[in-house]
Write a protein that holds these residues in place. Structure first.
Motif: not given
Length: 293
Positions: A74-78
């Motif tokens: 969620e915090a780092v979509p990639d």
């Protein structure tokens, strides 16, 4: 006398188990960690798996593993992990891996920074006799990621993690006094380096099970946001205030010199006042296809 004829089948069987375990880890990374397919976790992890490096606030067992991966994604979509090297030894699998991503969502109360990171480290997995993941350790990879994002994750929990409902989260904010930013950086370096063991022993004495410190830049001066978890915040405060331990006394003196006040001794700051809005859920909640929870 043991002959080659009797040892070869056993050796071949053990080698096949090791290859199976390596294939499991490769699938876990490809489908669960990199794509978020929790059914793969259900298939390959024990319900009571012990993750020694889950995020603060993660509950015990498989739900904690899901919580950690969901929070990161969620915090780092990639968010993407590449396995650089993999080997198997008895019931263990060891990987050298690289984490990559861009911080575009809230992580442990930290607002998105937009920073991209590349973090390398080692992860060790232990399997049970049924071929399920029973335990996980890591070295450097998550701490390198936090450092790249301007966060310091200190005092990790040892052994089994306490369930989230058994702890209370406390957040406090203190300013860094004028002329003291370098002193703050030196203190953090000491706590992560030469005095790391003393620091962790101190936190265990106080009943703190996890702690995150981060610098919050502001127009007037930088502040430090301290977020920690403990079963009894008031008891932790009293233990800290009354401690005669030489390390605790040294740390209090350094903190007062840098901040002018003690973040572990005062009343808890509300999340709104601290600019945070984060509460560890008691268990992982899977996203629905319509985007709601």
């Amino acid at each position: 006398m043991t002959t080659a004829a009797t040892t070869k089948p056993a050796q071949s069987l053990w080698e096949s188990v090791q290859e199976r375990n390596k294939a499991t880890i490769q699938r876990v990374f490809a489908e669960f960690i990199n794509r978020g397919d929790t059914s793969v976790a259900d298939e390959h992890y024990r319900p009571d798996v012990v993750d020694h490096a889950g995020l603060p606030g993660a509950p015990e067992g498989l739900e904690g593993v899901k919580y950690t991966i969901a929070s990161l994604r969620e915090a780092v979509p990639d968010f993407n992990v590449t396995i650089e090297d993999i080997s198997a030894h008895d019931d263990m699998v060891v990987i050298h891996n690289t984490w990559r991503g861009t911080h575009l969502g809230e992580l442990l109360g930290m607002a998105p920074t937009g920073r991209s990171f590349l973090s390398v480290g080692i992860v060790i997995w232990r399997f049970d006799e049924e071929g399920r993941i029973a335990e996980r350790w890591e070295h450097s990879v998550s701490s390198n990621m936090f450092a790249a994002l301007g966060m310091r994750l200190l005092a990790p929990r040892k052994g089994r993690r306490r369930a989230a409902e058994g702890t209370r989260s406390v957040t406090r904010t203190v300013p860094i006094r004028s002329g003291k930013p370098l002193a703050w950086e030196r203190l953090v370096a000491e706590l992560q380096g030469s005095r790391r063991r003393e620091y962790e022993a101190s936190r265990r004495r106080l009943g703190i099970t996890s702690e995150v410190l981060r610098v919050d830049p502001r127009a007037d001066r930088d502040h430090v946001i301290v977020h920690f978890e403990t079963a009894d915040p008031e008891r932790t405060r009293k233990r800290w205030a009354q401690s005669k331990n030489p390390f605790d006394q040294w740390l209090r003196e350094r903190i007062l010199d840098i901040h002018g006040e003690d973040p572990w001794a005062g009343p808890a700051t509300s999340y709104e006042e601290a600019g945070l809005d984060w509460t560890a859920p008691p268990q992982f909640v899977r996203d629905r296809s319509d985007g709601h929870r």
